[in-house]
Write a protein that holds these residues in place. Structure first.
Motif, short mmCIF file in Angstrom:
data_model
loop_
_atom_site.label_atom_id
_atom_site.label_comp_id
_atom_site.label_asym_id
_atom_site.label_seq_id
_atom_site.Cartn_x
_atom_site.Cartn_y
_atom_site.Cartn_z
N GLU A 175 -16.26 -17.46 -7.73
CA GLU A 175 -15.65 -17.52 -9.07
C GLU A 175 -15.78 -16.18 -9.80
O GLU A 175 -14.90 -15.79 -10.55
CB GLU A 175 -16.29 -18.64 -9.89
N ASN A 176 -16.88 -15.48 -9.57
CA ASN A 176 -17.04 -14.17 -10.19
C ASN A 176 -15.99 -13.17 -9.70
O ASN A 176 -15.72 -12.17 -10.33
CB ASN A 176 -18.45 -13.62 -9.93
N ALA A 177 -15.43 -13.45 -8.53
CA ALA A 177 -14.36 -12.61 -8.01
C ALA A 177 -12.99 -13.16 -8.42
O ALA A 177 -11.96 -12.69 -7.95
CB ALA A 177 -14.47 -12.50 -6.48
N GLY A 178 -13.00 -14.16 -9.27
CA GLY A 178 -11.75 -14.68 -9.82
C GLY A 178 -11.13 -15.80 -9.00
O GLY A 178 -10.00 -16.22 -9.28
N ALA A 179 -11.83 -16.31 -8.00
CA ALA A 179 -11.28 -17.40 -7.18
C ALA A 179 -11.51 -18.74 -7.85
O ALA A 179 -12.42 -18.90 -8.66
CB ALA A 179 -11.92 -17.40 -5.80
N LEU A 180 -10.69 -19.70 -7.51
CA LEU A 180 -10.88 -21.07 -7.97
C LEU A 180 -11.43 -21.90 -6.82
O LEU A 180 -11.00 -21.74 -5.68
CB LEU A 180 -9.55 -21.67 -8.43
N MET A 191 -3.55 -22.18 -15.57
CA MET A 191 -3.95 -20.80 -15.86
C MET A 191 -2.94 -20.04 -16.69
O MET A 191 -3.22 -18.92 -17.11
CB MET A 191 -4.21 -20.06 -14.56
N GLN A 192 -1.77 -20.64 -16.90
CA GLN A 192 -0.77 -19.96 -17.72
C GLN A 192 -1.33 -19.67 -19.11
O GLN A 192 -1.90 -20.54 -19.74
CB GLN A 192 0.50 -20.83 -17.85
N GLY A 193 -1.15 -18.45 -19.55
CA GLY A 193 -1.59 -18.09 -20.90
C GLY A 193 -3.09 -17.86 -21.00
O GLY A 193 -3.63 -17.71 -22.08
N ILE A 194 -3.78 -17.87 -19.86
CA ILE A 194 -5.23 -17.65 -19.88
C ILE A 194 -5.53 -16.40 -19.06
O ILE A 194 -5.02 -16.25 -17.96
CB ILE A 194 -5.97 -18.85 -19.27
N GLU A 195 -6.33 -15.54 -19.61
CA GLU A 195 -6.66 -14.32 -18.88
C GLU A 195 -8.09 -14.38 -18.39
O GLU A 195 -9.01 -14.66 -19.15
CB GLU A 195 -6.49 -13.11 -19.81
N ILE A 196 -8.24 -14.13 -17.11
CA ILE A 196 -9.59 -14.13 -16.55
C ILE A 196 -9.92 -12.70 -16.14
O ILE A 196 -9.10 -12.04 -15.52
CB ILE A 196 -9.68 -15.05 -15.33
N GLU A 197 -11.09 -12.26 -16.51
CA GLU A 197 -11.52 -10.93 -16.06
C GLU A 197 -12.61 -11.11 -15.03
O GLU A 197 -13.76 -11.31 -15.37
CB GLU A 197 -12.08 -10.13 -17.25
N PRO A 198 -12.23 -11.04 -13.74
CA PRO A 198 -13.25 -11.21 -12.71
C PRO A 198 -14.26 -10.07 -12.78
O PRO A 198 -13.91 -8.95 -13.14
CB PRO A 198 -12.46 -11.13 -11.40
#
Ligand SMILES: [Zn+2]
Length: 349
Positions: free
Chosen positions: A153-158, A105-112
């Protein structure tokens, strides 16, 4: 070599110091010293140890924090007591999976789309009330949860699947400040079991930020999961006079186990204890305790595949680079993370 990484990587292979000593030809007392921070391995021995454990040398240098099972970072849904070695191995794997995901996930931005709330049971009333509040906060439509993995996943969980070396454990979730919540499912669960397990773990994450006595926590997480997947107000009327045929039909719609539906019918007072017992006897007699007749389709995590695809497409990383990034040899990397170079890109921006 970082002492604790050596220990963790060794335990992740289910090996004792003695067993590793035999494989690597490095004396056990030497290994013990290194793991206790009292000595170092020369280059040749370090390579022998790395080869024996089948991890690239870089992985032994990671300095990530390692979390213990006793810490608040872990929730696990334990069926029965597990042996110490198995528990150690699972513990090591969970830490390593978390570290690997953090590197991916380094360098990747996730917008939940939405976030995980913290709802104390006492404040809200009951786990059932908390489940309703989460559904409302996340604006989930009425009716069945179409895809439990996607909701998380929509809440940003893996969400990942991993071998946990025992059928006695269903899943482990971890929540560490600064990284996304991680839900690890044991391989080989039926889809309806996976969904219930994920809802149960979600309950822990939302309700049990503060230490809770284990028995209460388990009961509350189950009550949360039942209401989250089978809201009483909607499912109640459908459960009246439930029999096996009806349970099978409802399973197709709600994507929960027939046994869970029958338990729900009892808990909501739609059937009496006698009918509940009789239905359970029938289920056992038909051999449906292990495999129920109606199969629900497994839900596939998409977030990690998308992140990996992004590394391929945007960063031009190949499998070798990603394997090294995650501290694995190519074959194990591919086995664990698959080839996602061609999967569709959806949430990640
Ligand atoms: Zn639990």
């Amino acid at each position: 070599m970082k002492p604790r990484m050596l220990q963790l990587l060794r335990e992740s292979r289910g090996l004792s110091q003695t067993a590793l000593s035999k494989l690597s030809k490095v004396p056990q007392p030497t290994l013990s010293k290194v793991e206790n921070g009292l000595g170092e391995l020369d280059e040749e021995r370090a390579q022998a140890v790395a080869d024996a454990l089948q991890y690239p040398l870089e992985a032994f240098e990671w300095s990530d924090e390692i979390f213990g099972f006793g810490s608040a970072a872990f929730h696990h849904r334990k069926q029965q007591s597990l042996g110490v070695t198995t528990l150690q191995r699972i513990h090591a794997d969970v830490n390593l999976i978390r570290m690997r995901c953090a590197r991916l996930m380094q360098g990747i931005e996730i917008e939940p789309r939405y976030r995980f709330p913290n709802f104390e049971v006492e404040e809200w009333g009951t786990p059932k009330d908390v489940a309703r509040a989460v559904r409302a906060t996340w604006k989930l439509p009425m009716g069945p949860i179409g895809n439990m993995v996607q909701v998380l996943e929509n809440a940003g969980a893996l969400v990942v699947r991993a071998d946990m070396y025992s059928q006695r454990i269903s899943a482990i979730s971890t929540s560490v400040p600064g990284s996304p919540p991680l839900f690890i499912l044991n391989e080989g669960l039926s889809a309806d079991r996976e969904r219930f397990t994920l809802a149960h773990e979600l309950g822990h994450l939302v309700m049990h930020d503060l230490p809770t006595p284990p028995e209460d926590a388990e009961r509350e997480a189950d009550a949360f999961a039942s209401e989250f997947l089978m809201p009483a107000a909607e499912i109640g009327p459908q459960l009246s006079r439930i029999d096996l045929a009806k349970a099978a039909n409802l399973k197709r719609h709600w994507k929960v186990a027939m046994s869970a539906l029958i338990r729900r019918a009892r808990d909501l007072g739609r059937i009496d204890e006698r009918r509940y017992t009789s239905l359970n006897v029938q289920i056992s007699q038909k051999g449906w305790r292990k495999i129920e007749p109606v199969q629900v389709e497994h839900e596939q995590p998409t977030l990690i595949p998308q992140i990996i695809k992004m590394h391929h497409d945007v960063h031009d990383y190949d499998v070798q680079v990603l394997a090294r990034l995650t501290g694995l040899y190519d074959a194990e990397y591919s086995e664990r993370f698959g080839d996602h170079a061609t999967s569709p890109l959806r949430i990640v921006r």
